[in-house]
Design an enzyme around this catalytic site. Structure first.
Site, PDB file in Angstrom:
ATOM      1  N   HIS A 199       0.818  -1.219   0.000  1.00  0.00           N
ATOM      2  CA  HIS A 199       0.000   0.000   0.000  1.00  0.00           C
ATOM      3  C   HIS A 199       0.843   1.256   0.000  1.00  0.00           C
ATOM      4  O   HIS A 199       0.406   2.310  -0.463  1.00  0.00           O
ATOM      5  CB  HIS A 199      -1.049  -0.057   1.108  1.00  0.00           C
ATOM      6  CG  HIS A 199      -2.140  -1.004   0.728  1.00  0.00           C
ATOM      7  ND1 HIS A 199      -2.180  -2.302   1.156  1.00  0.00           N
ATOM      8  CD2 HIS A 199      -3.162  -0.850  -0.137  1.00  0.00           C
ATOM      9  CE1 HIS A 199      -3.201  -2.902   0.583  1.00  0.00           C
ATOM     10  NE2 HIS A 199      -3.817  -2.049  -0.199  1.00  0.00           N
ATOM     11  N   CYS A 497      -8.991  -3.080 -11.495  1.00  0.00           N
ATOM     12  CA  CYS A 497      -8.617  -1.879 -10.747  1.00  0.00           C
ATOM     13  C   CYS A 497      -7.313  -2.073  -9.988  1.00  0.00           C
ATOM     14  O   CYS A 497      -6.913  -1.221  -9.212  1.00  0.00           O
ATOM     15  CB  CYS A 497      -9.734  -1.450  -9.799  1.00  0.00           C
ATOM     16  SG  CYS A 497     -10.073  -2.653  -8.515  1.00  0.00           S
TER      17      CYS A 497
END
Ligand code: PEP
Ligand code: MG
Length: 550
Positions: A199, A497
């Site tokens: 992330h 995505c």
């Protein structure tokens, strides 16, 4: 003339690039936490002097935390992070802690050791209290480390503060650190740990910061060393030559040219492929609109709350969601419900310690039990925001394993009046059962970051396994193909995505596998648009067949 030396330059460091840009600048190292202060060390001066040094260090830390809070609130639009930093500043000036430090210096401890011991006692008490209080021990550790560093005269751990822009070199960054980086200062990130879809990497991409992660030896680079960071090549070159710097400038010029094509994306034979943006909140909307996004394909709602000590209220959620939806009147905005757990812990959602967090209670799983009310509040807030806006709200759940998960989520979302309900396909089981999953919902979006992680059993956080985090792997492509076939059979749209959608070479392959929309960091849209315009759908299918058979 002797032939060029074919061996790679030993000075060049290699890692995994995030984004396609290259930049040059000087290294600023993120300082590590200081070591534990020596236990039996005797101070040079009287106890009052040690007490004064400790108090001065804590005052400096509180001032720094307040400065960062103001930056987060006023310049970076991160009010939740600002709240956490302000709460930390208050903790640094807790009168009981100050009293305890005075007592410890009074019995002959150094300022550093007194801070360490007093915070240690406080930490044990909080950890013992469990629940929300126990979640705060990380904040305490951070304050203690900063104060000990100040008292010892070494740099505070954390992102350095420099007058000029710099290349940040660190072991790794927490998502909250990355979210707070000052983009006027940080030219690029280089980390020793982390994979291309961690992330931290995703936030770097979202914020348009080139990064190279998983770089062994990155922290051997001395502060102030000039380096060239090339995210496309995944290299970090110390002391770059004039020639390399000229090439860098030319590349930047070419990138500016590729930004000029605009309009909805079409293949060479006119098949529309929606190019959507991945965003983390209202502050990303402008960038997405300017890049020509045809909507939002992934709104990572949890990014808004990474620093929230308490669950966001219904009202704050409606406000944030509406601010995003209002940026896209008449267009699709796919909001993902909170994806908590593993490397994205939400401070207000205690999930407990797990030996294998990536395989644990994360995504939708975190809300199929005692925390279900948090999902319900979010769905209610999303529905309320959609009611007040002209965008088309699509809502999807992360980490759905099978049709039963999909149905459970669809029932809940529809009960709140949401009409376009979907799921992410990021667990191989969901891809293998895509037909049944899609029967239960209205659309699917492939999360290729997690899909690659789980297909290849390679933790996306581990730099050492970065090469296995590969969406080009035929096994991953096969699962994407199965989902595309199920989309066609059920008449439901299937998008991508994950970071794979941002790769201009892979985008035509994904379209050939049956994907009808691609969602990516806004900065990647122009190049992907240009790449798809070069290929007919039939050619995309050929490219897909080739990639599957490698
Ligand atoms: C993915 O897994 O590909 C994805 C888009 O979700 P995240 O990266 O936020 O886990
Ligand atoms: Mg995911």
């Amino acid at each position: 003339m002797a032939p060029a030396d074919p061996r790679p330059d030993p000075g060049v460091l290699h890692g995994l690039g995030v984004g396609g840009r290259a930049v040059a600048g000087r290294v600023a190292c993120m300082a590590d936490r200081p070591a534990e202060p020596e236990h039996g060390a005797r101070p040079d001066g009287p106890p009052e002097r040690e007490a004064g040094r400790a108090a001065g260090a804590l005052e400096a830390v509180a001032a720094e935390l307040r400065r960062r809070a103001a930056l987060a609130r006023d310049q970076l639009g991160q009010p939740e992070a600002a709240d956490v930093l302000e709460a930390q500043a208050l903790m640094a000036q807790d009168p009981e802690l100050a009293e305890r430090i005075d007592a410890l210096t009074g019995v002959g401890l150094t300022a550093e050791r007194a801070i360490f011991d007093a915070f240690g006692e406080y930490r044990a008490a909080l950890a013992g209290a469990g629940g929300y209080l126990a979640e705060r021990v990380g904040d305490l550790d951070d304050i203690a480390a900063r104060a000990i560093a100040v008292a010892s005269g070494v740099p505070m751990p954390g992102v350095p503060d420099r007058a000029d822009p710099f290349i940040l070199v660190a072991r790794d960054l927490a998502p909250a650190d990355t979210a707070l980086l000052d983009l006027d200062k940080v030219l690029a990130l280089v980390t020793e740990e982390g994979g291309p879809t961690s992330h931290t990497a995703i936030l770097a991409r979202a914020r348009g910061i080139p990064a190279v992660v998983g770089v062994a030896g990155a922290r051997t680079l001395a502060d102030g060393t000039p380096v060239l960071v090339d995210a496309a090549a995944g290299t970090v070159t110390p002391n770059p030559t004039e020639e390399a710097l000229t090439e860098l400038a030319e590349r930047a010029q070419r990138a500016v040219h590729s930004q000029t094509a605009t309009g909805p994306c079409r293949t060479a034979d006119g098949v529309p492929i929606a190019l959507l943006a991945n965003i983390g909140g209202p502050s990303d909307v402008d960038k997405a609109v300017k890049a020509g996004a045809e909507g939002v394909g992934l709104f990572r709602t949890e990014f808004l709350y990474l620093g929230s000590a308490t669950p966001p209220t219904f009202e704050t959620q409606v406000e944030a969601y509406k601010a995003v939806l209002d940026g896209f009147p008449g267009k699709r905005v796919v909001a993902r419900t909170l994806d908590a757990g593993a490397d994205k812990p939400l401070p207000f959602l205690p999930l407990g310690h797990e030996p294998n967090p990536a395989l644990g209670v994360r995504g939708l799983r975190a809300f199929r039990g005692e925390h279900q009310h948090l999902l319900d509040t979010q769905l209610r807030a999303l529905a309320a925001a959609a009611e007040q806006s002209e965008a088309q709200l699509w809502v999807m759940a992360p980490m759905v394993a099978d049709a039963s998960d999909a149905k459970w989520f669809a029932d809940r979302a529809r009960a709140h009046g949401l009409t376009r309900v979907g799921v992410m396909i990021e667990v191989p089981a969901a891809a293998l059962g895509a037909h049944a999953v899609l029967d239960a919902v209205d659309f699917a979006s492939l999360g290729t970051n997690d899909l690659a992680q789980y297909t290849l059993a390679a933790d996306r956080m581990l730099g050492a396994l970065g090469a296995l985090q590969d969406p080009w792997h035929p096994a991953v492509l096969k699962l994407i193909e199965l989902t595309g076939i199920a989309g066609k059979a059920t008449g439901k749209p299937v998008g991508v995505c994950g970071e794979a959608a941002a790769d201009p070479k892979l985008a035509p392959v994904l379209v050939g596998l049956g994907v009808t929309s691609l969602s990516m960091a806004p900065a990647a849209i122009p190049e992907v648009r240009a790449a798809l315009a070069e290929h007919t759908l039939a050619r995309c299918q050929e490219l897909a067949a080739e990639a599957l058979s490698r």
